[in-house]
Design an enzyme around this catalytic site. Structure first.
Site, PDB file in Angstrom:
ATOM      1  N   VAL A   1      13.198  -3.631   5.291  1.00 42.15           N
ATOM      2  CA  VAL A   1      14.238  -3.695   4.253  1.00 42.15           C
ATOM      3  C   VAL A   1      15.104  -2.439   4.267  1.00 42.15           C
ATOM      4  CG1 VAL A   1      14.654  -3.752   1.767  1.00 42.15           C
ATOM      5  CG2 VAL A   1      12.906  -5.240   2.772  1.00 42.15           C
TER       6      VAL A   1
ATOM      7  N   ASP B   1      -8.144  -7.268  12.511  1.00 42.99           N
ATOM      8  CA  ASP B   1      -9.025  -7.490  13.661  1.00 42.99           C
ATOM      9  C   ASP B   1      -8.639  -6.686  14.896  1.00 42.99           C
ATOM     10  OD1 ASP B   1     -10.712  -9.257  12.343  1.00 42.99           O
ATOM     11  OD2 ASP B   1      -9.457 -10.992  12.819  1.00 42.99           O
TER      12      ASP B   1
END
Length: 328
Positions: free
Chosen positions: A28, A132
């Site tokens: 942003v 992960d």
């Protein structure tokens, strides 16, 4: 196409991970810095299909860099797996005037982006966000560092009670397909044994290891088990097996579960997400598409998303050796 991009969307998809908000903030604010409109898509691909959009500016992302989870929410979306679902999503993007998007997520999220790009030639850049750490093309994914620190902190606390009661604890951590969390946190927390999907150590080796620990004078032990470990069907079966064959041990199980996905992101994850967000927007404006931003040797790199999702990252063999030595 690059010079024509005036409006970029950002969204998070799949499982949440600490640092996603830092990534959103970076995208942003990079758009604001470069005078590009930015739109947040809520609830991932589901929100894309339903047109759940909100314009974001630099002030919209105040005070989120330190927060876990994702302010844009996340959701699984079976409908996006279909051509009809992707057609609806494309119509919504065109209607909103969105010309490119940045997706922060894992393998499933990236697979959706590849399919969408192939069908509509729509500019996309991926940022790997998953605890992960299993995506090719990046040494680290956003959220991994926070997750292993969360696990180490939890194990430190479990060890206190294990030592007080002379107990053996099986601690299950996330890692259905890869053992990065178990291996790194296990070494960091000084676990007596680490069980990961990449190595089927066998029940006999586990028993031998526990016998050696007992014989060497250890009064308590911690065994880290990745949820995808191949030795037993689940961690509770391991507990029962050890109790049956080594009744000298008082065995307990602790499943850490989704606490590994929560919490304030570490400085490492905040910085990594911030760097990747800038790189993602700049890459789109340079005309690049269908790439994932990754990091290797502390340098940001681009890997075709189709390559990144082909296989999981390999386990660190050197760290396995270190683990073996440390558990002596």
């Amino acid at each position: 196409m690059a010079s024509e991009i005036k409006k970029i969307a950002v969204f998070t998809s799949g499982g949440d991970s600490p640092g996603m908000n830092a990534g959103i903030r970076s995208v942003v604010r990079t758009c604001a810095y470069l005078n590009i409109e930015c739109v947040g898509i809520y609830r991932g691909y589901q929100g894309m299909i339903e047109g759940d959009f909100k314009s974001l500016d630099a002030r919209s992302v105040n005070n989120i860099i330190n927060k876990g989870g994702t302010i844009l929410k996340s959701a699984r979306c079976d409908e996006f797996r279909t051509k009809e679902g992707r057609k609806k999503a494309h119509e919504q993007l065109v209607k909103e005037g969105i010309q490119a998007f940045v997706v922060i997520g894992g393998n499933g999220s990236f697979a959706g982006a590849v399919a969408f790009n192939e069908e509509y030639n729509f500019p996309v850049i991926g940022i790997p966000g998953t605890i992960d750490n299993d995506i090719l093309g990046s040494t680290y994914t956003i959220g991994f560092d926070t997750a292993i620190n969360t696990v180490v902190e939890a194990i430190d606390k479990i060890r206190d009670t294990a030592s007080s009661h002379n107990r053996l604890f099986f601690v299950e951590v996330m890692g259905r397909d890869v053992g990065h969390i178990a291996l790194n946190a296990g070494v960091g927390a000084g676990a007596e044994e680490i069980l990961i999907p990449e190595q089927n150590l066998g029940l006999e080796r586990l028993l031998d290891s526990l016998k050696r620990s007992k014989k060497s004078g250890k009064s308590s032990s911690i065994v880290i088990v990745a949820e995808g470990d191949k030795i037993g069907k689940n961690v509770f079966e391991l507990k029962e097996y050890v109790e049956e064959h080594l009744p000298i041990y008082d065995v307990r199980v602790s499943v850490l579960g989704h606490m590994q996905r929560g919490g304030n992101p570490t400085c490492f994850d905040r910085v990594l997400a911030s760097r990747m967000g800038v790189k993602a927007v700049e890459s789109l404006l340079e005309g690049k598409s269908n790439y994932m931003v990754g990091i290797r040797d502390n340098n940001l790199i681009l890997t075709p998303i189709s390559e990144a999702i082909k296989a999981h990252t390999e386990i660190d063999e050197e760290l396995i050796k270190v683990s073996d030595i440390m558990t002596t």
